[in-house]
Design a protein around this motif. Structure first.
Motif, PDB file in Angstrom:
ATOM      1  N   ARG A  92     -41.379 -71.437  31.562  1.00  0.00           N
ATOM      2  CA  ARG A  92     -41.858 -70.450  32.180  1.00  0.00           C
ATOM      3  C   ARG A  92     -41.962 -70.597  33.667  1.00  0.00           C
ATOM      4  O   ARG A  92     -42.184 -69.426  34.248  1.00  0.00           O
ATOM      5  CB  ARG A  92     -43.319 -70.075  31.758  1.00  0.00           C
ATOM      6  N   SER A  93     -41.830 -72.016  34.130  1.00  0.00           N
ATOM      7  CA  SER A  93     -41.828 -72.162  35.629  1.00  0.00           C
ATOM      8  C   SER A  93     -40.236 -71.682  36.359  1.00  0.00           C
ATOM      9  O   SER A  93     -40.362 -71.553  37.470  1.00  0.00           O
ATOM     10  CB  SER A  93     -42.131 -73.588  36.061  1.00  0.00           C
ATOM     11  N   LEU A  94     -39.424 -71.514  35.595  1.00  0.00           N
ATOM     12  CA  LEU A  94     -38.111 -71.313  36.191  1.00  0.00           C
ATOM     13  C   LEU A  94     -38.115 -69.826  36.657  1.00  0.00           C
ATOM     14  O   LEU A  94     -38.615 -68.910  35.986  1.00  0.00           O
ATOM     15  CB  LEU A  94     -36.853 -71.348  35.052  1.00  0.00           C
ATOM     16  N   LYS A  95     -37.639 -69.603  37.877  1.00  0.00           N
ATOM     17  CA  LYS A  95     -37.575 -68.399  38.308  1.00  0.00           C
ATOM     18  C   LYS A  95     -36.120 -68.043  38.959  1.00  0.00           C
ATOM     19  O   LYS A  95     -35.424 -68.796  39.358  1.00  0.00           O
ATOM     20  CB  LYS A  95     -38.380 -68.433  39.770  1.00  0.00           C
ATOM     21  N   THR A  96     -35.584 -66.816  38.661  1.00  0.00           N
ATOM     22  CA  THR A  96     -34.142 -66.422  39.379  1.00  0.00           C
ATOM     23  C   THR A  96     -34.388 -65.501  40.095  1.00  0.00           C
ATOM     24  O   THR A  96     -35.271 -64.519  40.106  1.00  0.00           O
ATOM     25  CB  THR A  96     -33.547 -66.031  38.108  1.00  0.00           C
ATOM     26  N   ALA A  97     -33.630 -65.261  41.134  1.00  0.00           N
ATOM     27  CA  ALA A  97     -33.564 -64.183  42.293  1.00  0.00           C
ATOM     28  C   ALA A  97     -32.234 -63.900  42.640  1.00  0.00           C
ATOM     29  O   ALA A  97     -31.339 -65.061  42.687  1.00  0.00           O
ATOM     30  CB  ALA A  97     -34.573 -64.510  43.357  1.00  0.00           C
ATOM     31  N   GLU A  98     -31.792 -62.819  43.073  1.00  0.00           N
ATOM     32  CA  GLU A  98     -30.460 -62.732  43.707  1.00  0.00           C
ATOM     33  C   GLU A  98     -30.721 -62.399  44.989  1.00  0.00           C
ATOM     34  O   GLU A  98     -31.605 -62.280  45.768  1.00  0.00           O
ATOM     35  CB  GLU A  98     -29.832 -61.078  42.970  1.00  0.00           C
ATOM     36  N   GLY A  99     -29.640 -62.944  45.991  1.00  0.00           N
ATOM     37  CA  GLY A  99     -29.637 -63.052  47.127  1.00  0.00           C
ATOM     38  C   GLY A  99     -28.134 -62.503  47.969  1.00  0.00           C
ATOM     39  O   GLY A  99     -27.340 -62.496  47.238  1.00  0.00           O
ATOM     40  N   THR A 100     -28.300 -61.920  48.833  1.00  0.00           N
ATOM     41  CA  THR A 100     -27.202 -61.307  49.790  1.00  0.00           C
ATOM     42  C   THR A 100     -27.082 -61.872  51.272  1.00  0.00           C
ATOM     43  O   THR A 100     -28.327 -61.825  51.677  1.00  0.00           O
ATOM     44  CB  THR A 100     -26.840 -59.948  49.586  1.00  0.00           C
ATOM     45  N   LYS A 130     -36.590 -63.971  48.936  1.00  0.00           N
ATOM     46  CA  LYS A 130     -37.055 -62.818  48.220  1.00  0.00           C
ATOM     47  C   LYS A 130     -38.039 -63.078  47.063  1.00  0.00           C
ATOM     48  O   LYS A 130     -38.941 -62.429  46.592  1.00  0.00           O
ATOM     49  CB  LYS A 130     -35.748 -62.262  47.498  1.00  0.00           C
ATOM     50  N   LEU A 131     -37.463 -64.236  46.457  1.00  0.00           N
ATOM     51  CA  LEU A 131     -38.654 -64.749  45.380  1.00  0.00           C
ATOM     52  C   LEU A 131     -39.889 -65.161  46.044  1.00  0.00           C
ATOM     53  O   LEU A 131     -40.961 -64.785  45.320  1.00  0.00           O
ATOM     54  CB  LEU A 131     -37.900 -66.153  44.981  1.00  0.00           C
ATOM     55  N   LEU A 132     -40.039 -65.777  46.930  1.00  0.00           N
ATOM     56  CA  LEU A 132     -41.360 -65.995  47.599  1.00  0.00           C
ATOM     57  C   LEU A 132     -42.174 -64.854  48.069  1.00  0.00           C
ATOM     58  O   LEU A 132     -43.432 -64.747  47.853  1.00  0.00           O
ATOM     59  CB  LEU A 132     -41.343 -67.338  49.117  1.00  0.00           C
ATOM     60  N   SER A 133     -41.367 -63.719  48.462  1.00  0.00           N
ATOM     61  CA  SER A 133     -41.964 -62.678  48.934  1.00  0.00           C
ATOM     62  C   SER A 133     -42.836 -61.817  47.633  1.00  0.00           C
ATOM     63  O   SER A 133     -43.876 -60.937  47.868  1.00  0.00           O
ATOM     64  CB  SER A 133     -40.871 -61.584  49.528  1.00  0.00           C
ATOM     65  N   LEU A 134     -42.406 -62.212  46.550  1.00  0.00           N
ATOM     66  CA  LEU A 134     -42.793 -61.598  45.414  1.00  0.00           C
ATOM     67  C   LEU A 134     -44.244 -62.413  44.651  1.00  0.00           C
ATOM     68  O   LEU A 134     -44.885 -61.915  43.969  1.00  0.00           O
ATOM     69  CB  LEU A 134     -41.897 -61.466  44.092  1.00  0.00           C
ATOM     70  N   GLY A 135     -44.334 -63.568  45.258  1.00  0.00           N
ATOM     71  CA  GLY A 135     -45.579 -64.458  44.838  1.00  0.00           C
ATOM     72  C   GLY A 135     -46.501 -64.590  45.862  1.00  0.00           C
ATOM     73  O   GLY A 135     -46.525 -63.830  46.818  1.00  0.00           O
ATOM     74  N   SER A 136     -47.290 -65.546  45.351  1.00  0.00           N
ATOM     75  CA  SER A 136     -48.358 -65.943  46.387  1.00  0.00           C
ATOM     76  C   SER A 136     -48.149 -67.098  47.363  1.00  0.00           C
ATOM     77  O   SER A 136     -48.990 -67.406  48.320  1.00  0.00           O
ATOM     78  CB  SER A 136     -49.732 -66.426  45.627  1.00  0.00           C
TER      79      SER A 136
END
Length: 722
Positions: A92-100, A130-136
């Motif tokens: 559950r610790s795995l995170k995915t995000a798309e970047g451009t 982008k991933l960091l902007s969605l978290g704390s």
């Protein structure tokens, strides 16, 4: 290596030590491997003394390290010193995000392979942000990038197969990257370090369970695997010969324990024991926090926990459908200690609308090629720790220690690691891969905004063990990477001449005189020269002075236009005779005073001959004479009959007089009719014959007419006496 006896044979095997550090307990396992078969030689499970693990994350390293040390000591007494261990990180610790990431390439030569590599790394950085902007998290150094894939390359906004050796204005790349929170790994490493253990290999919990329960040959089926632990339930979905999704719900066995604790006022550990006793007998003995003891039928306890079981089943089922594109899978396998919760599999089958026999608990007997040492009780909660040991053996995630700019970084080898992976782990930002571009500036030219870019910075130099390297070069343990900053680009700089090449000075010749014409330039209202440097936010106005009239004024020949004006007075009104005005020519092309001169033009002036009074009348639309030519008695006779009375400067005129600028003309209509037969006698010396007869005929083209009949050009006229 380890020697043990099985069925009378002495077997030489490889010893594997693995730990499953869960929310409720830590399981240590000694696994022996020989030619692809595994034997569980020992297994120890010890619960945490306090809630030092929450949702798979270590919250109290000292407490967890104490439990690990206890397990290590017990196992070492039986199996000798243990120094290296395989562990699992929560899936559950795995995170995915798309970047451009897009870049301006208009001032670059053809795109090189290294340019593409650095563009990809910048896109991964963007995905991380982008991933960091969605978290704390507030810092960009809390995630390991454990891999990325390119989705698309784009040139000028259009998808393209490769950017290498392409040219254009803009290029971009889209990537999808996978990240693992550093805090998950670092806390594991810290706990192991305190117990004198070194991480031999890392795996992910969902991968561990799937690796032993669902072999590749079964992954063509759409199956869900649910590992119900204490704090969380991990989910993995297989389909089309691969694992297509991982997920998690923050509900598991503790949800049931808390229901019992709240209902019967039990301390949490006692509630946990009560939950485990439900399936062991018909009656359960409970002691609440006040010390009162009561006996409760197991069936009554099952009724009490049913709402919590339903909530857990609904949460798991909803996540399964979400991961499976909104559909129920063909079957569900449930493992983990929480899988033994009474009624859980039935409730999951109801939520997923599956037959009860399509949702089942998978025991250790479902594992092929695995045997248990005598005394180890088979249980579904052992699937994951055994899977961790096997997965760490089959597909371990080792790590490398790499120095980046003299700072030691840890890279997990989910693949062949490159210099680029090391730079990402060290949080080298995209702007560190290139020198900073110079500041641009914006100016306004005749109301139009123009952006003047600064120079591009030069690429940074990457050194691998002291030698120049590419970001795609592979790295090994103890490698040293150094990033030498590229040179920053110069700020934007330009003169008026740089911006306005179309308005540069031009040279021409007018009536044999050379002339140089250049626009008037005003910067912020002040006239400046072509070589003046512009500044950011300048307002530039260009006043064009390249017309013929401006050029004549430049060479002090403006009077030529005045001399060209042919003005006379006609019937007391001043008039300009255009056909009589001198003309300017470029080659054979007549031009006007508003003509815009081009560089190299040779302009000549041609004076027109002075007109006659008759020609002046013609220009103002009057006809001074009716002119026809006839044949009279065999001779050609031109006839020129006045239609206007012409007075030139107060004197009668015939119409042939030359008119000069300033002359005064008066034209008066004579109101005469058309040319008739009798008019010919004014233009001929015709004499009557001697002794003329009184009988005669006037003929026109052989037909008889009268003296006042109209005649036309080309007529043949005769007078015949009888």
């Amino acid at each position: 290596m380890y020697i043990y006896r099985q069925k009378g044979w002495t077997i030489l095997a490889t010893t594997l030590f693995a730990l499953d550090i869960g929310t409720r307990s830590v399981v240590g396992i000694i696994l022996k491997e020989d030619n692809g078969s595994y034997h569980v030689a020992d297994l120890i499970s010890i619960e945490h003394k306090e809630r030092s693990m929450i949702d798979g994350q270590i919250h109290n390293i000292l407490s967890v390290a104490g439990v690990i040390s206890e397990i290590k000591e017990i196992l070492e007494k039986k199996h000798g010193p243990l120094h290296r261990v395989s562990v699992a990180a929560a899936g559950r610790s795995l995170k995915t995000a798309e970047g451009t990431m897009a870049v301006d390439i208009s001032q670059h030569a053809l795109i090189s392979n290294e340019d593409v590599n650095r563009l990809e790394l910048a896109a991964v950085q963007q995905a991380q942000q982008k991933l960091l902007s969605l978290g704390s998290f507030t810092k960009d150094d809390y995630y390991y990038c454990v891999g990325y894939s390119v989705l698309h390359y784009n040139l000028e906004g259009e998808e393209i197969g490769s950017l290498i050796d392409q040219a254009g204005r803009s290029a971009s790349v889209d990537v999808i990257a996978t990240f693992l929170p550093r805090v998950v790994i670092e806390s594991l490493l810290s706990a192991l370090k305190r117990t004198g253990l070194e991480m031999e290999a890392l795996t992910l919990e969902p991968i561990a369970a799937i690796s032993v329960l669902i072999p590749p040959s079964m992954r063509r089926l759409n199956v869900a695997l649910v590992d119900v632990g204490a704090g969380t339930s991990d989910i993995a979905i297989t389909d089309d010969n691969t694992v297509v999704a991982y997920g998690m719900v923050p509900l598991a066995g503790d949800e049931i324990t808390e229901e019992l604790s709240n209902h019967y006022l039990l301390d949490f550990p006692l509630a946990e024991n009560a939950k485990r006793s439900i399936s062991l007998g018909d009656e359960i003995v409970l002691t609440d926090i006040l010390g009162f003891e009561q006996r409760v039928a197991a069936v009554d306890v099952t009724t009490i926990i049913k709402p919590a079981v339903e909530r857990l089943a609904k949460s798991i089922s909803a996540e399964i459908k979400k991961l499976n594109n909104g559909h129920s899978p063909k079957a569900v396998m449930v493992v983990g200690g929480g899988s033994l919760t009474p009624g859980l599999t039935k409730e999951i089958s109801i939520c997923l609308e599956l037959p009860e026999n399509r949702v089942g608990i998978r025991q250790l007997d479902a594992l092929n090629g695995i045997t248990l040492e005598a005394g180890i009780v088979s249980s579904p909660e052992l699937v994951t720790p055994i899977g961790i040991a096997i997965a760490a053996r089959r597909a371990p995630i080792h790590y490398l220690s790499i120095s980046v700019n003299h700072k030691t970084m840890r890279l997990f080898k989910l693949k062949e690691m490159t210099v680029g992976d090391a730079l990402l782990a060290a949080n080298i930002t995209p702007r560190q891969l290139y020198g900073m571009p110079g500041l641009g500036m914006s100016v306004s030219v005749n109301g139009k905004d123009i952006l003047i870019p600064g120079e591009h910075g030069t690429p940074s130099t990457v050194l691998l063990n002291g030698k120049i390297a590419s970001t795609k070069d592979f790295v090994t343990d103890a490698d040293q990477i150094e990033l030498l900053a590229g040179k920053d680009g110069a700020d934007a700089s330009a003169t008026i001449r740089d911006l306005l090449d179309e308005s540069m000075p031009i040279h021409a010749t007018i009536d044999g005189i050379s002339v140089k014409l250049e626009p008037a330039i005003f910067i912020n209202g002040i006239q400046q020269s072509f070589d003046t440097k512009v500044q950011d936010r300048d307002t530039i106005v260009i006043s064009q002075t390249r017309t013929l009239v401006a050029a004549l004024a430049k060479i002090n020949r403006g009077q030529l236009l005045e001399e060209n004006a042919f003005i006379v007075t006609i019937n007391q009104k001043a008039m300009t005779l255009k056909k009589c005005t001198s003309e300017f020519f470029v080659g054979k092309l007549a031009i006007r005073s508003s003509y815009v001169i081009k560089d190299g033009d040779v302009i000549t002036r041609q004076k027109q001959a002075l007109p006659s009074a008759e020609e002046v009348a013609s220009e103002i639309g009057e006809r001074a004479f009716d002119e026809i030519t006839v044949t009279f008695n065999g001779s050609i006779l031109p006839i020129r009959k006045p239609r206007l009375s012409i007075v030139l400067n107060g004197q009668p005129a015939t119409g042939t007089e030359v008119i000069k600028p300033g002359n005064k003309l008066e034209f008066t209509s004579l109101n005469t009719g058309p040319v008739v037969f009798s008019d010919i006698f004014a233009f001929t010396d015709y004499n009557l014959p001697e002794n003329p007869s009184s009988n005669y005929q006037l003929l026109r083209n052989g037909s008889q007419i009268g003296f006042n009949d109209q005649i036309f050009g080309g007529d043949v006229l005769e007078i015949i006496f009888a």
